[in-house]
Design a protein around this motif. Sequence first.
Motif, PDB file in Angstrom:
ATOM      1  N   TYR A   1       0.846  -1.364   0.000  1.00  0.00           N
ATOM      2  CA  TYR A   1      -0.043   0.112  -0.050  1.00  0.00           C
ATOM      3  C   TYR A   1       0.843   1.171  -0.224  1.00  0.00           C
ATOM      4  N   GLY A   2       0.501   2.511  -0.563  1.00  0.00           N
ATOM      5  CA  GLY A   2       1.082   3.587  -0.678  1.00  0.00           C
ATOM      6  C   GLY A   2       0.425   4.631  -1.388  1.00  0.00           C
ATOM      7  N   ILE A   3       1.130   5.647  -1.832  1.00  0.00           N
ATOM      8  CA  ILE A   3       0.708   6.815  -2.414  1.00  0.00           C
ATOM      9  C   ILE A   3       1.368   6.857  -3.893  1.00  0.00           C
ATOM     10  N   ASN A   4       0.465   7.682  -4.618  1.00  0.00           N
ATOM     11  CA  ASN A   4       0.961   7.704  -6.117  1.00  0.00           C
ATOM     12  C   ASN A   4       0.574   9.149  -6.667  1.00  0.00           C
ATOM     13  N   ALA A   5       1.114   9.590  -7.803  1.00  0.00           N
ATOM     14  CA  ALA A   5       0.969  10.675  -8.628  1.00  0.00           C
ATOM     15  C   ALA A   5       1.094  10.654  -9.914  1.00  0.00           C
ATOM     16  N   GLY A   6       0.362  11.390 -10.750  1.00  0.00           N
ATOM     17  CA  GLY A   6       0.398  11.082 -12.164  1.00  0.00           C
ATOM     18  C   GLY A   6      -0.498  12.176 -12.967  1.00  0.00           C
ATOM     19  N   LYS A   7      -0.294  11.854 -14.169  1.00  0.00           N
ATOM     20  CA  LYS A   7      -1.282  12.821 -15.167  1.00  0.00           C
ATOM     21  C   LYS A   7      -2.176  11.845 -16.076  1.00  0.00           C
ATOM     22  N   LYS A   8      -3.120  12.262 -16.469  1.00  0.00           N
ATOM     23  CA  LYS A   8      -3.996  11.619 -17.270  1.00  0.00           C
ATOM     24  C   LYS A   8      -4.369  12.460 -18.526  1.00  0.00           C
ATOM     25  N   TRP A   9      -4.152  12.383 -19.827  1.00  0.00           N
ATOM     26  CA  TRP A   9      -4.715  12.892 -20.866  1.00  0.00           C
ATOM     27  C   TRP A   9      -5.805  12.266 -21.353  1.00  0.00           C
ATOM     28  N   ALA A  10      -7.026  13.115 -21.413  1.00  0.00           N
ATOM     29  CA  ALA A  10      -8.220  12.403 -22.086  1.00  0.00           C
ATOM     30  C   ALA A  10      -8.510  13.529 -23.390  1.00  0.00           C
ATOM     31  N   TRP A  11      -8.430  12.858 -24.629  1.00  0.00           N
ATOM     32  CA  TRP A  11      -8.712  13.694 -25.594  1.00  0.00           C
ATOM     33  C   TRP A  11     -10.374  13.988 -25.869  1.00  0.00           C
ATOM     34  N   LYS A  12     -10.910  14.732 -26.597  1.00  0.00           N
ATOM     35  CA  LYS A  12     -12.356  14.696 -27.017  1.00  0.00           C
ATOM     36  C   LYS A  12     -12.767  13.386 -27.626  1.00  0.00           C
ATOM     37  N   SER A  13     -11.765  12.895 -28.426  1.00  0.00           N
ATOM     38  CA  SER A  13     -12.219  11.490 -29.184  1.00  0.00           C
ATOM     39  C   SER A  13     -12.347  10.518 -28.114  1.00  0.00           C
ATOM     40  N   GLY A  14     -11.885  10.699 -26.752  1.00  0.00           N
ATOM     41  CA  GLY A  14     -11.969   9.431 -25.773  1.00  0.00           C
ATOM     42  C   GLY A  14     -10.521   8.881 -25.555  1.00  0.00           C
ATOM     43  N   PHE A  15      -9.548   9.133 -26.639  1.00  0.00           N
ATOM     44  CA  PHE A  15      -8.425   8.527 -26.688  1.00  0.00           C
ATOM     45  C   PHE A  15      -7.918   9.113 -25.208  1.00  0.00           C
ATOM     46  N   THR A  16      -7.010   8.049 -24.536  1.00  0.00           N
ATOM     47  CA  THR A  16      -6.676   8.338 -23.185  1.00  0.00           C
ATOM     48  C   THR A  16      -5.041   7.807 -22.976  1.00  0.00           C
ATOM     49  N   LEU A  17      -4.316   8.685 -22.454  1.00  0.00           N
ATOM     50  CA  LEU A  17      -3.031   8.027 -21.901  1.00  0.00           C
ATOM     51  C   LEU A  17      -2.978   8.512 -20.364  1.00  0.00           C
ATOM     52  N   THR A  18      -2.443   7.607 -19.630  1.00  0.00           N
ATOM     53  CA  THR A  18      -2.315   7.715 -18.209  1.00  0.00           C
ATOM     54  C   THR A  18      -0.951   7.380 -17.766  1.00  0.00           C
ATOM     55  N   PHE A  19      -0.191   8.121 -16.969  1.00  0.00           N
ATOM     56  CA  PHE A  19       1.091   7.948 -16.538  1.00  0.00           C
ATOM     57  C   PHE A  19       1.140   8.258 -14.993  1.00  0.00           C
ATOM     58  N   ALA A  20       1.824   7.300 -14.130  1.00  0.00           N
ATOM     59  CA  ALA A  20       1.697   7.596 -12.705  1.00  0.00           C
ATOM     60  C   ALA A  20       2.913   6.706 -11.948  1.00  0.00           C
ATOM     61  N   LEU A  21       3.373   7.253 -10.843  1.00  0.00           N
ATOM     62  CA  LEU A  21       4.394   6.481 -10.263  1.00  0.00           C
ATOM     63  C   LEU A  21       3.945   6.764  -8.783  1.00  0.00           C
ATOM     64  N   GLY A  22       4.480   5.870  -7.814  1.00  0.00           N
ATOM     65  CA  GLY A  22       4.045   5.720  -6.411  1.00  0.00           C
ATOM     66  C   GLY A  22       4.894   4.833  -5.556  1.00  0.00           C
ATOM     67  N   TYR A  23       4.699   4.958  -4.558  1.00  0.00           N
ATOM     68  CA  TYR A  23       5.758   3.969  -3.556  1.00  0.00           C
ATOM     69  C   TYR A  23       5.034   3.845  -2.209  1.00  0.00           C
ATOM     70  N   GLY A  24       5.264   2.967  -1.499  1.00  0.00           N
ATOM     71  CA  GLY A  24       4.880   2.719  -0.176  1.00  0.00           C
ATOM     72  C   GLY A  24       5.505   1.559   0.710  1.00  0.00           C
ATOM     73  N   PHE A  25       4.789   0.634   1.091  1.00  0.00           N
ATOM     74  CA  PHE A  25       5.205  -0.160   2.240  1.00  0.00           C
ATOM     75  C   PHE A  25       4.862  -1.671   1.538  1.00  0.00           C
ATOM     76  N   SER A  26       5.451  -2.571   1.845  1.00  0.00           N
ATOM     77  CA  SER A  26       5.167  -4.007   1.349  1.00  0.00           C
ATOM     78  C   SER A  26       5.357  -5.130   2.345  1.00  0.00           C
ATOM     79  N   ASN A  27       4.561  -5.946   2.649  1.00  0.00           N
ATOM     80  CA  ASN A  27       4.631  -7.270   3.561  1.00  0.00           C
ATOM     81  C   ASN A  27       4.548  -8.287   2.870  1.00  0.00           C
ATOM     82  N   GLU A  28       5.348  -9.095   2.512  1.00  0.00           N
ATOM     83  CA  GLU A  28       5.371 -10.537   1.868  1.00  0.00           C
ATOM     84  C   GLU A  28       5.913 -11.539   2.957  1.00  0.00           C
ATOM     85  N   ASP A  29       5.514 -12.901   2.230  1.00  0.00           N
ATOM     86  CA  ASP A  29       5.865 -14.036   2.956  1.00  0.00           C
ATOM     87  C   ASP A  29       5.865 -15.016   2.022  1.00  0.00           C
TER      88      ASP A  29
END
Length: 201
Positions: free
Chosen positions: A136-164
């Motif tokens: 779980y963690g936080i992230n931030a980014g940008k979404k481009w949505a053209w009037k045609s509906g075409f969409t690009l999304t870029f995001a980066l995030g980081y947080g904490f991990s618990n594995e076994d």
Amino acid sequence: MKTTFKIIITALVMSLSVFTFAQETEDSNNSQTEFKHSISMCPAAVAFGIYSVNYEYLHNQKHGFVARFDYEAIPKTYTDARIESSGYSFILNYRYHFNKQMNSYFVGAYGRYRQFDGKGKINDTSFDFTMPDVSYGINAGKKWAWKSGFTLTFALGYGFSNEDWSSNPNTNEVNDMVRDFRDDYDFVDPFYGEFSIGYSF
């Protein structure tokens, strides 16, 4: 491999951010379609054996609720045991859209459940394992949505991990092999990255 993927994601975010000013200038002169739904996938990840699909619902023009599913096919080249493995993950993500529309910068928080299953053989001993991970963690980014509906999304995030992990048979030799496999493949990693192309409607 995962480190390379992270570098590519970061480079794409930085290089394609130059579109932001032109996009926002164009949008200031045109009415923006009020999209509420977005479906997308990550084409770059396919080269790394990762298949990802995202769905976002935009509530009240600013609250984005995202569900994402990933499937990961992992090469056998990480240990001498030639481990056959694959993984999947479910991600829930909240985004706050600053521009009160899909076409916007956003910040958010995510939670991810991920599990890898594998099997291999070491010194004539066959074994299998399961490796769950909660991040779980936080992230931030940008979404481009053209009037045609075409969409690009870029995001980066980081947080904490618990594995076994659990292995069968549960021996020191097998656990050492699984540990090497985990470390070489960079499993314990709460990094969040997205580069997706899709359609908003």
